[in-house]
Design a protein around this motif. Structure first.
Motif, short mmCIF file in Angstrom:
data_model
loop_
_atom_site.label_atom_id
_atom_site.label_comp_id
_atom_site.label_asym_id
_atom_site.label_seq_id
_atom_site.Cartn_x
_atom_site.Cartn_y
_atom_site.Cartn_z
N TYR A 1 0.89 -1.21 -0.01
CA TYR A 1 -0.08 0.10 -0.13
C TYR A 1 0.91 1.21 0.21
N GLU A 2 0.71 2.20 -1.05
CA GLU A 2 1.26 3.33 -0.67
C GLU A 2 0.52 4.60 -1.44
N ALA A 3 1.03 5.74 -0.99
CA ALA A 3 0.32 6.97 -1.44
C ALA A 3 1.13 7.94 -2.07
N GLY A 4 0.75 8.69 -3.01
CA GLY A 4 1.79 9.62 -3.58
C GLY A 4 2.73 9.08 -4.62
N PRO A 5 3.90 9.68 -4.80
CA PRO A 5 4.31 11.01 -4.03
C PRO A 5 3.33 12.28 -4.31
N ASP A 6 3.09 12.96 -3.48
CA ASP A 6 1.91 13.97 -3.30
C ASP A 6 2.29 15.16 -2.42
N LYS A 7 2.15 16.28 -2.81
CA LYS A 7 2.60 17.41 -2.11
C LYS A 7 2.10 17.57 -0.78
N SER A 8 0.76 16.82 -0.68
CA SER A 8 0.25 16.93 0.81
C SER A 8 0.95 16.27 1.83
N LEU A 9 1.79 15.32 1.33
CA LEU A 9 2.82 14.61 2.24
C LEU A 9 4.14 15.02 2.37
N ASP A 10 4.38 16.23 1.64
CA ASP A 10 5.76 16.86 1.70
C ASP A 10 5.66 17.71 2.87
N LEU A 11 5.70 17.23 4.10
CA LEU A 11 5.61 18.17 5.24
C LEU A 11 7.02 18.46 5.60
N THR A 12 7.06 19.73 6.38
CA THR A 12 8.40 20.34 6.63
C THR A 12 8.46 20.61 8.28
N ASP A 13 7.33 21.26 8.69
CA ASP A 13 7.26 21.73 10.19
C ASP A 13 6.88 20.59 11.25
N VAL B 1 4.95 11.94 16.94
CA VAL B 1 4.65 13.16 17.06
C VAL B 1 5.99 14.04 16.68
N TYR B 2 6.00 14.76 15.76
CA TYR B 2 7.23 15.77 15.63
C TYR B 2 6.81 17.22 15.20
N SER B 3 7.44 17.99 15.77
CA SER B 3 7.40 19.25 15.49
C SER B 3 8.53 20.17 15.66
N ALA B 4 9.12 20.98 14.55
CA ALA B 4 10.38 21.45 14.62
C ALA B 4 9.91 22.83 15.19
N SER B 5 9.11 23.63 15.14
CA SER B 5 8.77 24.73 15.83
C SER B 5 8.44 24.73 17.27
N PRO C 1 13.82 21.45 10.39
CA PRO C 1 12.51 21.19 9.74
C PRO C 1 12.69 19.87 9.09
N LEU C 2 11.50 19.14 8.55
CA LEU C 2 11.73 17.57 8.14
C LEU C 2 12.33 17.92 6.75
N ALA C 3 12.99 16.96 6.10
CA ALA C 3 13.54 17.05 4.95
C ALA C 3 12.48 16.49 3.84
N LYS C 4 12.36 17.11 2.90
CA LYS C 4 11.55 16.72 1.91
C LYS C 4 12.03 15.29 1.07
N ARG D 1 -0.77 16.93 9.11
CA ARG D 1 0.46 17.72 9.05
C ARG D 1 0.63 18.72 10.12
N ARG D 2 -0.08 18.18 11.30
CA ARG D 2 0.35 19.03 12.32
C ARG D 2 0.96 17.82 13.67
N ALA D 3 1.37 18.46 14.85
CA ALA D 3 1.48 17.57 15.82
C ALA D 3 0.28 17.55 16.75
N LEU D 4 -0.25 16.32 16.61
CA LEU D 4 -1.30 16.30 17.41
C LEU D 4 -0.94 16.14 19.12
N ALA D 5 -1.90 16.71 19.80
CA ALA D 5 -1.83 16.69 21.30
C ALA D 5 -2.16 15.25 21.87
#
Length: 206
Positions: free
Chosen positions: A62-74, A142-146, A168-171, A199-203
């Motif tokens: 199973y795979e998704a993409g490559p897709d810009k919605s999965l190119d996360l950085t923060d 969970v990861y958050s650079a900021s 930041p996460l490397a694309k 695409r965010r760090a869930l609490a």
């Protein structure tokens, strides 16, 4: 292979098709993969359908993409419900959008054996989870650079936290895969259901 579809809901996640779990707009309860908070608990017949996708050395990929919605950085949150059969020292991938041999991208796996580990450009954080094969376990990374956080959760409880410089996460130009790495290796043995990428760090309470 079958493609994941990226939803357009608020959390902007990619999720396993509803035929293998729940519709992608519903939230899950970290205590029970068959229960949604604020919703009526499904009956026994509905629970039996929530068996997840069986993965082994010969299963489809199973795979998704490559897709810009999965190119996360923060920020990124990776989550899934798993039943993990006994695996070798190398463990198995749960969700992987990383470049093999590097820390580019992000991944959640069971290295070593049936433990839990998350890798980002910040490095790795791990926990000796001893994931079982006879019951569902909710796992999340969970990861958050900021916000400078890198954490692991098992059944809704924080079990590990990492330090570092939090870059930041490397694309990467690679697809997101469930149950193996981009080169079809490090196969997960067991079942995975309701896997998702946010695409965010869930609490913790999310």
């Amino acid at each position: 292979c079958r493609w994941w579809r990226a939803s357009s809901n608020r959390s902007r996640r990619a999720t396993i098709p509803a035929s293998l779990g729940r519709p992608n707009h519903e939230r899950t309860d970290p205590r029970d993969p068959g229960r949604d908070p604020g919703r009526v608990t499904p009956g026994r017949r509905a629970r039996r359908r929530l068996r997840g996708y069986r993965l082994d050395a010969k299963s489809a990929i199973y795979e998704a993409g490559p897709d810009k919605s999965l190119d996360l950085t923060d920020e990124v949150t990776l989550e899934a419900w798993v039943k993990a059969d006994a695996m070798g020292a190398g463990g198995g991938r749960i969700l992987d959008a990383s470049k093999p041999g590097t820390s580019d991208g992000y991944l959640l796996d069971t290295y070593p054996g049936n433990s839990l580990r998350m890798i980002t450009l910040n490095g790795s954080v791990g926990h000796a989870a001893k994931l079982p094969g006879d019951r569902w376990t909710h796992v999340a990374g969970v990861y958050s650079a900021s916000k400078k956080i890198q954490k692991l959760y098992v059944d809704g409880k924080e079990v590990a936290s990492g330090g570092g410089v939090f870059p930041p996460l490397a694309k990467t130009s690679l697809p997101l895969r469930v149950g193996c790495d981009p080169e079809d290796g490090n196969r997960f043995l067991g079942r995975i259901q309701r896997a998702a990428v946010y695409r965010r760090a869930l609490a913790a309470d999310e």
